[in-house]
Write a protein that holds these residues in place. Sequence first.
Motif, mmCIF file in Angstrom:
data_model
loop_
_atom_site.group_PDB
_atom_site.id
_atom_site.type_symbol
_atom_site.label_atom_id
_atom_site.label_comp_id
_atom_site.label_asym_id
_atom_site.label_seq_id
_atom_site.Cartn_x
_atom_site.Cartn_y
_atom_site.Cartn_z
ATOM 1 N N ALA A 65 7.157 5.655 66.590
ATOM 2 C CA ALA A 65 6.514 5.710 67.908
ATOM 3 C C ALA A 65 7.545 5.731 69.023
ATOM 4 O O ALA A 65 7.353 6.395 70.048
ATOM 5 C CB ALA A 65 5.581 4.509 68.065
ATOM 6 N N THR A 90 -1.204 11.540 62.880
ATOM 7 C CA THR A 90 -1.988 10.378 62.480
ATOM 8 C C THR A 90 -2.682 9.755 63.685
ATOM 9 O O THR A 90 -2.372 10.069 64.839
ATOM 10 C CB THR A 90 -1.084 9.331 61.818
ATOM 11 O OG1 THR A 90 -0.150 8.833 62.806
ATOM 12 C CG2 THR A 90 -0.298 9.929 60.650
ATOM 13 N N SER A 120 -2.385 6.765 64.831
ATOM 14 C CA SER A 120 -1.434 6.025 65.675
ATOM 15 C C SER A 120 -0.595 6.974 66.514
ATOM 16 O O SER A 120 -0.226 6.657 67.656
ATOM 17 C CB SER A 120 -0.535 5.141 64.808
ATOM 18 O OG SER A 120 0.238 5.919 63.917
ATOM 19 N N GLU A 121 -0.265 8.159 65.969
ATOM 20 C CA GLU A 121 0.520 9.129 66.732
ATOM 21 C C GLU A 121 -0.291 9.718 67.878
ATOM 22 O O GLU A 121 0.264 9.980 68.959
ATOM 23 C CB GLU A 121 1.027 10.228 65.807
ATOM 24 C CG GLU A 121 2.129 9.748 64.872
ATOM 25 C CD GLU A 121 2.486 10.748 63.792
ATOM 26 O OE1 GLU A 121 3.554 10.605 63.185
ATOM 27 O OE2 GLU A 121 1.680 11.680 63.537
ATOM 28 N N ASP A 146 0.166 7.360 70.475
ATOM 29 C CA ASP A 146 1.516 7.425 71.058
ATOM 30 C C ASP A 146 1.618 8.520 72.118
ATOM 31 O O ASP A 146 2.439 8.415 73.043
ATOM 32 C CB ASP A 146 2.548 7.698 69.965
ATOM 33 C CG ASP A 146 2.656 6.565 68.954
ATOM 34 O OD1 ASP A 146 2.304 5.422 69.314
ATOM 35 O OD2 ASP A 146 3.073 6.832 67.813
#
Length: 514
Positions: free
Chosen positions: A382, A409, A411-412, A415
Amino acid sequence: MRVSSPITRAACLIAMVAACLLSGVAAAVAATGGAGAPSSTSSTSKTTTTAPKTKAPAKSSKPGKISLSSVSCVPVQHCNGNPHYVSTHGSLLLAGTGLRTSMLVSFPRYRGGQPNSRGLLAHTHQSSLGLVVTVPAASHDGHIAILLTGGRTTNQAGPIYVVHHALHPPAPPPTALSTVSAGPSPFDGDGMWIWYLSQSDGGSLANIEAQAKAADVTTLYIKSSDGPTNYWSQFSAANVAALHAAGLKVCAWQYVYGTNPAGEAALGVEAVAAGADCLVIDAETEYEGRYAAAETYIDDLRAALGPNYPIGLASFPYDFDHPTLPYSVFLGPDGAQYNLPQMYWQDIGTSVDSAFANTYEYNRLYGRPIYPLGQTFDNPPASAILRFRELASAYGATGISWWDWQNTTASEWADLVAPLISPTDFAGVESAYPLLGKGSTGDDVLWMQEHLATAVPAQAITGRFDATTAANLESFQTAHAIPASGQTDTATWAALLALPPVAVDWGTAPAPTG
């Protein structure tokens, strides 16, 4: 046997004690150099005193501690103001404890590598600035350490960021990049690339629209064709219209090979007819050395789409790694107006900072606005995604994009919209241009020769910097009141790029071989 009287024995004992006391006082005075005391001799008598013997300190069985406290780029004229940035073959000044010449310094051999006995080694040496070490050409970003006996190392120092170009002090004050502004475009804002639509949220346009809005993505780059005959049905007028209705810009991208440039241009035109807001050329290894094919492809596109339709090039970020790729044709006067270099720092094996520094130096000379293309594939951390976004803003990019949707993903995605801060440990935009001289080869040399030939018509366009090119460049520099070095320093590039490049007919001219 003779026996002494008690009085005699007592007198002798007292005399012995007195003599001992006097002897001790004299020795003490001589040892301390008491005030007014003679050194050890006088004009009337010679007295010798011997200092009491003391035990010599035992030699330590362990060497003195060796440690690193800091490393920094030197000299300042070869650095960019950030002490942790250094060029290959540049110098690092070492500070610490127990350091000396001929020590071995270990550099990372590969991305993520540790400085140990298997790293890249270089000896320390003394300079006018202090103890320095020269950075090995193949070293990577990371920490360094001193190699000790038995394969041990000192503590690590750094990190350092290794760049493959000459560094220069930042030019005060920072200025905008010297690229031609093309005005508002579909490339502005945040974009995401789609390879297989069916593998991106299952091909659901509704889900794609929702995710794009949540991540502030305004442009989708969807693959439209591969080669000269394979048009991809996912880039259909219906899909484009649906995404347009959701407020998204939709650009087509085609992978091209150069074996049938007319056919590839025709498929690009077909994607534009389906409603594409822009067209992106993905030309990679297969196009190296194919200058005539690139010329045909660009000419056919412009003949069909006109001179103003927005076209971008997405290719390798470093000219020096691909010297025969025809950047100068794709980004030439009639070519793509936008440059989207594939700055996949983790895939390349470098840091985000190095990717930006090298990419901008070797792309700014083509004079096209740069739109950094980053990576979400291969699970980059990240912190790297955030750094990419921060540096894109610091470098003045008005748009960035990411490869690719199907590998991003949850989480990306988060980010991509995390709050930005001003980048730390950043000395400013690296404003250098490639320093070319005798022996240099590549498309950047060819591009320089095309501009030089406007002033010196006898200059051949070969992509090889030979003695004739050096002589012609020196003549040009003298005429423009620039020191005649025969190399392309910043002042020389500025004067050259103010001239239009000569036109080259690659259908008849031999392609450069690098």
